[in-house]
Each structure stands twice: as C-alpha cells, then as structure tokens.
Design a protein around this motif. Structure first.
Motif, PDB file in Angstrom:
ATOM      1  N   ARG A   1      -4.969  -0.213   8.758  1.00  8.46           N
ATOM      2  CA  ARG A   1      -4.981  -1.516   8.098  1.00  8.46           C
ATOM      3  C   ARG A   1      -4.293  -1.378   6.739  1.00  8.46           C
ATOM      4  O   ARG A   1      -3.781  -0.333   6.395  1.00  8.46           O
ATOM      5  CB  ARG A   1      -6.412  -2.020   7.917  1.00  8.46           C
ATOM      6  N   GLY A   2      -4.327  -2.464   5.980  1.00  9.25           N
ATOM      7  CA  GLY A   2      -3.734  -2.441   4.653  1.00  9.25           C
ATOM      8  C   GLY A   2      -2.323  -2.986   4.641  1.00  9.25           C
ATOM      9  O   GLY A   2      -1.720  -3.277   5.680  1.00  9.25           O
ATOM     10  N   ASP A   3      -1.777  -3.115   3.425  1.00 11.11           N
ATOM     11  CA  ASP A   3      -0.444  -3.708   3.258  1.00 11.11           C
ATOM     12  C   ASP A   3       0.626  -2.906   3.992  1.00 11.11           C
ATOM     13  O   ASP A   3       1.564  -3.477   4.560  1.00 11.11           O
ATOM     14  CB  ASP A   3      -0.097  -3.806   1.774  1.00 11.11           C
ATOM     15  N   ALA A   4       0.495  -1.578   3.975  1.00 12.84           N
ATOM     16  CA  ALA A   4       1.526  -0.747   4.602  1.00 12.84           C
ATOM     17  C   ALA A   4       1.470  -0.787   6.122  1.00 12.84           C
ATOM     18  O   ALA A   4       2.379  -0.306   6.796  1.00 12.84           O
ATOM     19  CB  ALA A   4       1.388   0.703   4.122  1.00 12.84           C
ATOM     20  N   ALA A   5       0.398  -1.365   6.676  1.00  9.88           N
ATOM     21  CA  ALA A   5       0.278  -1.415   8.134  1.00  9.88           C
ATOM     22  C   ALA A   5       1.374  -2.259   8.774  1.00  9.88           C
ATOM     23  O   ALA A   5       1.683  -2.095   9.956  1.00  9.88           O
ATOM     24  CB  ALA A   5      -1.086  -1.966   8.526  1.00  9.88           C
TER      25      ALA A   5
ATOM     26  N   GLN B   1       0.854   4.184   2.695  1.00  8.29           N
ATOM     27  CA  GLN B   1       2.231   4.494   3.099  1.00  8.29           C
ATOM     28  C   GLN B   1       2.251   4.833   4.579  1.00  8.29           C
ATOM     29  O   GLN B   1       1.367   5.526   5.091  1.00  8.29           O
ATOM     30  CB  GLN B   1       2.780   5.680   2.299  1.00  8.29           C
ATOM     31  N   VAL B   2       3.250   4.321   5.296  1.00  2.37           N
ATOM     32  CA  VAL B   2       3.500   4.662   6.689  1.00  2.37           C
ATOM     33  C   VAL B   2       4.943   5.158   6.772  1.00  2.37           C
ATOM     34  O   VAL B   2       5.874   4.409   6.490  1.00  2.37           O
ATOM     35  CB  VAL B   2       3.293   3.458   7.623  1.00  2.37           C
ATOM     36  N   ARG B   3       5.085   6.400   7.151  1.00  7.39           N
ATOM     37  CA  ARG B   3       6.424   7.012   7.186  1.00  7.39           C
ATOM     38  C   ARG B   3       6.708   7.528   8.585  1.00  7.39           C
ATOM     39  O   ARG B   3       5.907   8.252   9.166  1.00  7.39           O
ATOM     40  CB  ARG B   3       6.489   8.151   6.172  1.00  7.39           C
ATOM     41  N   ARG B   4       7.870   7.149   9.106  1.00  5.90           N
ATOM     42  CA  ARG B   4       8.243   7.633  10.439  1.00  5.90           C
ATOM     43  C   ARG B   4       8.686   9.090  10.360  1.00  5.90           C
ATOM     44  O   ARG B   4       9.426   9.476   9.453  1.00  5.90           O
ATOM     45  CB  ARG B   4       9.359   6.767  11.022  1.00  5.90           C
TER      46      ARG B   4
END
Length: 257
Positions: A203-207, A243-246
């Motif tokens: 969840r969260g903004d970075a989701a 943060q979500v990083r590929r």
C-alpha cells in the motif's frame, strides 16, 4: 537406430541434467543449491551408462565358417531370424521414444521458475503457530528481510520488532481481481514441488508504481499492522511502500527456510 535407442535416451537425459547443474545455475529453479553435486554426479553417470550401452550393443564380428554348419541357416530356424524377418533381440517398443521429449525439452528449453500461477493456486491457509517473541532485528535502516521473515514477525511477533523499522523486500508482483497487489516469493524446502507462498500486500503512495504481474521488484517501506496477532485477519501482512523499484530476477528465485 533402434539398437541404440536406450543409449540415446540416457545420453540426452544426462546431458540435460549436466546442462542445468554443471554448466549453468538453472537447477536453482527446481531444487536447492546443496543438491548440485548430486545432480552433476547423476548426469555424469547417465552419460557414462550411455557410452557403455553403445559399446555393448556394437555388432560382434562373425566367426569364420569352419565348414561344419548344422543347417540352422538353411532351414530358416537360426537364432537371429525366425524366417519371417523378425529379430528376437529388437529394442523395446517404439512408444519408449516418447521419453526423449522431456529430456530434449530440459536440454533445449528449460522450464522457468515457478511464478504467479503457482503463487495464486495456494489458498490463504497457514499452519497454526504460536504467538511469541522474536530475536531483535539488526541495527540500521532499511533492514533486508525475506518475505517469510517479514510475514512471521508481522503475524506472530508479540514483541512488535517491526514497529518503526524500515524494511526492504524483494519478490515478484501478483494481483487480486480487485487490483490489490503483493510482493510475492516462493519458499522451497527441498525442491520446486514443495513450494509454498509468502506474500506481502503493498500500500501507500509508491504502490501506484507497480509493474505488470510477474515482474520482480524491491519494495522499501514500513510495516502496517492489520488484525490481531496470529489471526487470519493479520495475513497477508501489509507494508506501506516508500519506494518500489523494478529489479532483475535473482539467479536463485526461491527463498529458503
């Protein structure tokens, strides 16, 4: 060709096993790292058996005729032919050649590691575990955790060791029909056949930055408590993503217990 059929099958299977274990790390898609020596040995033995089988099946040199034949060949009742063109030493049934297909597939097109399909098949059932305290987490943020470690602490740790800590989790993306997505990883005890799923809701903004299903990501964020410890409402655990990083799929895609 039928004479050497079993040898060809042994050689193909042995070469396929050696390809994934000796000449690459593809075996990690299927078994634990500690089983590599056994795979290499098995592949080498199969290739050796194929070579021995070829040598054993080579036609023997016919003995010279000493002029004392007993008419076995003349009346059509010799041991090698029954007079109808049939050889009694023929290889096994032709259907056995179908066994070469799996060996060729493993040699030329190794199956991928288990992914979203396997993860989605597992129901949200967990073996009963007692709630208790866990060892303290290492100092410094973010702390790198496997999904299994994060899940255990989030669901069963009465000491709330995750509270206030920033964690970093790596896995592949799976989704529910309603759009909820998870960072997911498969846990393997021995081999891919016993894989179980660990997943954490993001969840969260970075989701909003989630890639497509099956893509590998590293999620950095904080634990979001849900439900009562040890209850079904506490699973799957939740992380508020900063943060979500590929990332690329790791060489070893599975977590270990």
């Amino acid at each position: 060709m039928r004479r050497y059929g079993p040898a060809v099958l042994l050689a193909l299977t042995g070469a396929a096993v050696l390809r994934i274990s000796l000449f690459s790390e593809l075996y990690l898609r299927y078994v634990q790292e500690g089983l590599r020596p056994c795979l290499i040995l098995s592949g080498a033995v199969l290739v050796l058996l194929a070579a021995v089988s070829v040598c054993a099946r080579r036609p023997r040199q016919e003995a010279p005729d000493d002029g004392h034949g007993h008419g076995h060949d003349d009346d059509g009742h010799g041991h090698d032919d029954d007079g109808h063109g049939h050889s009694h030493g023929a290889a096994g049934p032709r259907v056995a050649w179908l066994l070469t297909l799996p060996a060729l597939a493993l040699l030329l097109f190794p199956p991928p590691a288990l992914g979203t399909y396997s993860a989605e098949r597992e129901a949200a059932q967990r073996a009963a575990q007692g709630v208790g305290t866990f060892p303290a987490l290492p100092s410094g943020d973010p702390v790198e955790l496997t999904l299994a470690e994060f899940s255990s602490r989030a669901i069963y740790d009465s000491g709330r060791s995750l509270k206030g800590r920033t964690v970093r989790l790596t896995g592949f993306v799976t989704r529910d029909d309603d759009g909820t997505w998870y960072v997911t990883r498969l846990l393997v005890t021995c081999c891919a056949a016993d894989a179980t799923t660990s997943k954490v809701e993001v969840r969260g903004d970075a989701a909003a930055d989630a890639p497509d299903d099956g893509a590998w990501v590293t999620v950095t964020g904080t634990w979001h408590p849900e439900g009562t410890l040890g209850s079904e409402e506490a699973w799957p655990p939740v992380v508020d993503a900063e943060q979500v990083r590929r990332v690329a799929q790791p060489a070893n895609p599975y977590e270990r217990p």
